[in-house]
Scaffold this motif. Structure first.
Motif, PDB file in Angstrom:
ATOM      1  N   ILE A 174       0.846  -1.199   0.000  1.00 10.77           N
ATOM      2  CA  ILE A 174       0.000   0.000   0.000  1.00 10.77           C
ATOM      3  C   ILE A 174       0.880   1.247   0.000  1.00 10.77           C
ATOM      4  CG2 ILE A 174      -1.888  -1.150   1.228  1.00 10.77           C
ATOM      5  CD1 ILE A 174      -0.974   0.411   3.766  1.00 10.77           C
ATOM      6  N   GLN A 175       0.265   2.345  -0.310  1.00 10.06           N
ATOM      7  CA  GLN A 175       0.955   3.635  -0.219  1.00 10.06           C
ATOM      8  C   GLN A 175       0.835   4.123   1.215  1.00 10.06           C
ATOM      9  OE1 GLN A 175       2.703   5.643  -2.627  1.00 10.06           O
ATOM     10  NE2 GLN A 175       3.253   6.620  -0.685  1.00 10.06           N
ATOM     11  N   GLY A 176       1.954   4.216   1.913  1.00  8.06           N
ATOM     12  CA  GLY A 176       1.945   4.743   3.266  1.00  8.06           C
ATOM     13  C   GLY A 176       2.112   6.248   3.265  1.00  8.06           C
ATOM     14  N   ASP A 177       2.504   6.780   4.401  1.00  3.51           N
ATOM     15  CA  ASP A 177       2.684   8.224   4.539  1.00  3.51           C
ATOM     16  C   ASP A 177       4.050   8.618   3.956  1.00  3.51           C
ATOM     17  OD1 ASP A 177       2.496  10.842   5.220  1.00  3.51           O
ATOM     18  OD2 ASP A 177       2.785  10.546   7.370  1.00  3.51           O
ATOM     19  N   GLY A 178       4.084   8.765   2.656  1.00  6.81           N
ATOM     20  CA  GLY A 178       5.324   9.181   2.002  1.00  6.81           C
ATOM     21  C   GLY A 178       6.199   8.042   1.534  1.00  6.81           C
ATOM     22  N   PHE A 179       5.774   6.817   1.743  1.00  2.00           N
ATOM     23  CA  PHE A 179       6.554   5.672   1.262  1.00  2.00           C
ATOM     24  C   PHE A 179       5.639   4.460   1.132  1.00  2.00           C
ATOM     25  CE2 PHE A 179       6.834   5.914   5.836  1.00  2.00           C
ATOM     26  CZ  PHE A 179       6.787   4.607   6.309  1.00  2.00           C
ATOM     27  N   LEU A 180       6.096   3.484   0.361  1.00  2.00           N
ATOM     28  CA  LEU A 180       5.304   2.276   0.169  1.00  2.00           C
ATOM     29  C   LEU A 180       5.508   1.335   1.346  1.00  2.00           C
ATOM     30  CD1 LEU A 180       5.991   1.517  -3.631  1.00  2.00           C
ATOM     31  CD2 LEU A 180       4.175   2.910  -2.602  1.00  2.00           C
TER      32      LEU A 180
END
Lengths: 287, 254
Positions: A214-220
């Protein structure tokens, strides 16, 4: 020390053995080529987990994928765990066992997460001796997996690809190449995923992992909670064409779909593999 | 081994301090040049594993207490009881001890009912994974106790609460917590045929079957000892077998 010889590299497709599918899996074994289990979820368990594992292992190949060996950790390797693991793997006669090129415990505390190592000569020395010990203790080929990681050490002397190659070569072990992890790491740490794949020791890669992120907060973030993304499917096709065929596993550990959903996603992976242009003579598809 | 790896040693120490909450990420990160935000990401993940396993193994308790009372218990457990077992659930075993201490001290709103509820939920897990092998009817000569059986003495009706909660599909609307003492002997076991974990409040018949099977008594021997008709004892044993408390021989001759 002599280990059980690994099977020839071949293209086979499997899923993880998960509690959510215990009721159905025995009826669907003709739809998978192999199953992978997390030994931590079975080693000390009787009852249904024990029965299902042994029932399926009698009918299809099973591989063991551990998360708590802590190959890179500071504490001595857990001999109790290794002994229990050896007993189970001997009983099931798995072709190999795998764990991660990282650490998961330190100073007596089990984190139940995978922490990255610095890519240094010192870390190579440290982890190589531990891999050799574990592999000798178990008496089967050990596949180390390239983990996903979200922080990198500024004093790393090697690239990640160099680190993996150095460890695998010096430890004389094999590699479980997680294609999703390569994609996630390449995005998060700014390197070329295909160049990384091309740099892998092809003759030592016996297994692939495919998973969703998933796309996290500024990184995968490698969550194993989603279908495999198309970009990772593309990278898998490139991996097959570059590294060659290997047992391929769909990893799904959170928000696990029904067995129908798992089989359908595995079919996507099979279709991707079928579209790959494999070098002549490298394809040995399981019957 | 660590002594020969001083820089690795620094890394292990700095990361550990953050993961255990002994140091803020900013301080530890500066020591080894790591990104404090990413260190915090790992610390959150490690802490989440603690919360998740406690919520899974004690899901009814978590629902009853609600996040505002459950989360402080998770935090305290994380601090006082670092996980040291590779099998994740094993690390949750001592949570009941913390609950008992909190109930005694009146902390976090924990009561004796909550302690009892946690005990039932934990025993359900241990029974599910029990390594005991339940014999087949063809393997026993006399009525035999199910070796996965765990016997609990309850006072606060946690079993009734669990029944009601599960009958309601474990929804957000909780059944009332029993407010009267209700001494109960509870059998928790893995059913020999379905492998499902179940619990049953023991009545006189089940207690009779438990004692007779424990003593290895056949139907006729149990009937003779209790001065009961054979048919009555057969019925008692059969009912206990239906619940899974005992395994009867294939030939149920007196």
């Amino acid at each position: 020390m002599e280990h059980r010889a690994p099977p020839q590299k071949s293209l086979r497709f499997g899923i993880g053995l998960r509690r959510e599918h215990f009721d159905d899996i025995a009826d669907r074994l003709d739809e998978v080529d192999f199953l992978e289990f997390l030994p931590e979820n079975f080693l000390r368990f009787g009852g249904r987990p024990s029965r299902v594992l042994r029932e399926v292992a009698a009918r299809v190949d099973v591989t063991s994928h551990g998360v708590s060996l802590s190959l890179g950790g500071p504490d001595p390797l857990n001999k109790t765990y290794l002994t229990e693991l050896r007993t189970l793997l001997d009983e099931l006669d798995t072709p190999w066992f795998s764990d991660h090129l990282s650490y998961s415990s330190a100073f007596g505390v089990e984190y139940h997460d995978l922490l990255p190592l610095p890519f240094t000569a010192e870390a190579v020395d440290h982890v190589v001796s531990r891999i050799q010990f574990a592999q000798d203790f178990i008496g089967r080929p050990l596949l180390v997996e390239n983990p996903s990681y979200y922080m990198s050490y500024p004093d790393s002397e090697l690239t990640e690809a160099e680190f993996v190659n150095e460890v695998v070569s010096r430890a004389d072990c094999n590699l479980l190449l997680d294609v999703n992890n390569v994609y996630v790491n390449a995005q998060n740490h700014g390197y070329d995923a295909r160049a990384f794949i091309a740099a892998m020791p092809a003759d030592r890669v016996l297994q692939y992992h495919m998973a969703g992120h998933i796309q996290g907060d500024g990184f995968l973030v490698d969550t194993h909670s989603m279908p495999v993304r198309d970009e990772v499917m593309d990278l898998y096709r490139y991996t097959l064409e570059t590294v060659g065929p290997a047992w391929t596993l769909l990893e799904w550990d959170h928000a696990i779909p029904s067995l129908d959903g798992m089989i359908a996603e595995l079919s996507r992976i099979r279709e991707t593999a079928a579209s790959a242009h494999l070098a002549p003579g490298t394809l040995e598809v399981a019957a | 081994m660590i002594g020969s790896n001083p820089r690795l040693d620094d890394a292990f120490g700095a990361v550990h301090a953050v993961l255990r909450g002994d140091q803020v990420p900013q301080t530890a990160a500066a020591q080894v040049g790591l990104d404090p935000v990413r260190m915090a990401f790992y610390a959150d993940a490690v802490y989440s594993h603690v919360r998740e396993v406690l919520e899974k193994d004690f899901c009814a308790l978590a629902a009853v207490l609600g996040p505002s009372r459950f989360e402080p218990l998770v935090r305290e457990y994380f601090e006082i009881r670092p996980f040291d077992a590779y099998e994740l659930n094993e690390n949750a075993a001592a949570f009941r001890d913390l609950l008992a201490r909190c109930a005694s001290a009146g902390r976090h709103g924990v009561t004796d009912f909550h302690v009892e509820l946690a005990e039932v939920e934990w025993q359900e897990f241990t029974v599910y994974v029990s390594p005991e092998v339940i014999p087949e009817p063809s393997q026993v000569q006399a009525p035999t106790l199910n070796p996965t059986l765990v016997i609990l003495q309850l006072d606060h009706g946690a079993n009734d609460f669990l029944d009601e909660w599960r009958d309601g599909a474990q929804g957000d609307v909780l059944p009332p917590i029993p407010d009267q003492p209700n001494p109960t002997t509870l059998f928790v076991l893995r059913h020999p045929e379905t492998e499902n974990v179940l619990f049953v409040a023991a009545d006189e018949a089940l207690l009779f079957a438990l004692k007779a099977a424990h003593d290895g008594l056949t139907v006729s021997a149990a009937a003779e000892e209790a001065a009961l008709p054979i048919q009555t004892v057969q019925s008692i044993y059969q009912s206990a077998a239906d619940w899974g408390v005992v395994v009867l021989p294939e030939e149920k001759n007196p």
